[in-house]
Enzyme design. Sequence first.
Site, PDB file in Angstrom:
ATOM      1  CB  CYS A 184      -1.001   0.007   1.147  1.00  0.00           C
ATOM      2  SG  CYS A 184      -0.287  -0.163   2.792  1.00  0.00           S
ATOM      3  CG  ASP A 228      -8.193   2.764   1.006  1.00  0.00           C
ATOM      4  OD1 ASP A 228      -7.108   2.164   0.934  1.00  0.00           O
ATOM      5  OD2 ASP A 228      -9.043   2.512   1.883  1.00  0.00           O
ATOM      6  CG  HIS A 271      -5.629  -0.606   1.863  1.00  0.00           C
ATOM      7  ND1 HIS A 271      -5.420   0.724   2.162  1.00  0.00           N
ATOM      8  CD2 HIS A 271      -4.588  -1.284   2.400  1.00  0.00           C
ATOM      9  CE1 HIS A 271      -4.306   0.841   2.863  1.00  0.00           C
ATOM     10  NE2 HIS A 271      -3.777  -0.353   3.014  1.00  0.00           N
TER      11      HIS A 271
END
Length: 459
Positions: A111, A345, A347
């Site tokens: 990430c 994000d 993820h």
Amino acid sequence: MEATGTDEVEKIKSKFMSAWHNMKYSWVLKTKTYFSRNSPVFLLGKCYHFKTDESGELSTDGSNFDKINTEISGNVEEFRKDFISRIWLTYREEFPQIKGSALTTDCGWGCTLRTGQMLLAQGLMLHFLGRAWVWPDALDIDNSESESWTAHTVKKLTASFEASLTAEREPKILSNHHRGTLKRNCDDSEMRNEVYHRKIISWFGDSPLAAFGLHQLIEYGKKSGKTAGDWYGPAVVAHILRKAVEEARDPELQGVTVYVAQDCTVYSSDVVDRQCSSVESGKADTKAVIILVPVRLGGERTNMDYLEFVKGILSLEYCVGIIGGRPKQSYYFTGFQDDSLIYMDPHYCQSFVDVSIKDFPLESFHCPSPKKMSFKKMDPSCTIGFYCRTVQDFEKACEEITKMLKSSSKEKYPLFTFVKGHSKDYDFASSPLPEENDLFSEDEKKRLKRFSTEEFVLL
């Protein structure tokens, strides 16, 4: 035979982990984000107002545009278009195997590399496209209210993956989108912008040849003791990005350099030296610079005294964002509203897209909806980024940010500083030239290993 068996076990393990992380992070695109109508929203230096006579909150997914007046609706759409136009780089799976491992996905560990890629991508977008550029097809991305994001995205990405394998046809789900693109009367400027839009994304492709792809970044990370599957902190990623830009061979990238601050200090002469280093004749007199400043916004928790400074930084058009997040979970911060940070994000596990094929699908590289997080939940370790096209731009940024640092600091010392001269003028040993087969000097390796623990000396 034993090695082959181990590889097979690793591959099976990788597939199970990929499936788990895809379920684990499927909420990323399911949850809605609400914005106050009464406070301005800042996105990488641009300000948007959603104010109306009514109180309450506003969703930016377009689901309640009918409830607000046309003027505010237009402003929301401009914000959505601007946000969606930023390049979104997420977990991917089924990409070519990473050298020295059996991994074909970065789910669960990549990430911070992804948020670093997003920050660098924004810097390159400023360089090649300018801050005013928005993707003409941004609002064509469907938020799909009628079915879950997981189901809808699986359909899109399956089609995308099939297209990348065959290179013969566009995914059916994108056919209407591409027909619209073909019908649009693009002038030379729009065509040029679209070429650069695709080129920038291709530099971040998940293949060993992509200049800033995961495979290359991991190779540079090995020089600091990192391997595929390890956790990468924001400071380590800053140095990896610098080395990746330094080693890039594409002629288009010779006019850009990256400088990483040393111990929370930006040495102006070192930056200018980088900008004035040799560039391809006829291209430019100086290089543009992306300045990365690894900092820590507190001890174990983020100090709320730094909130106004962070908001001030994200209000600057030459800010390219912040690599940060929650503990052990990295986000790319791009803006704020009140005391909440707006972020992208990484993820979310998406299928590999082969960016080397002509007209590869773009949708999975653009995030349809922003997310918000309270500043107090932010992990204190982060890296702040700025873009300066010329030496004059850098000097202006120094002055502006220094004033901001002084006015926002309640402590004796600011979060970081700009000083005149070179680092060697302040008793720092000048870094020796790296050997041909070694990308980092010994001094850099020591600094990277120290940064890998994410322990900074707080002034």
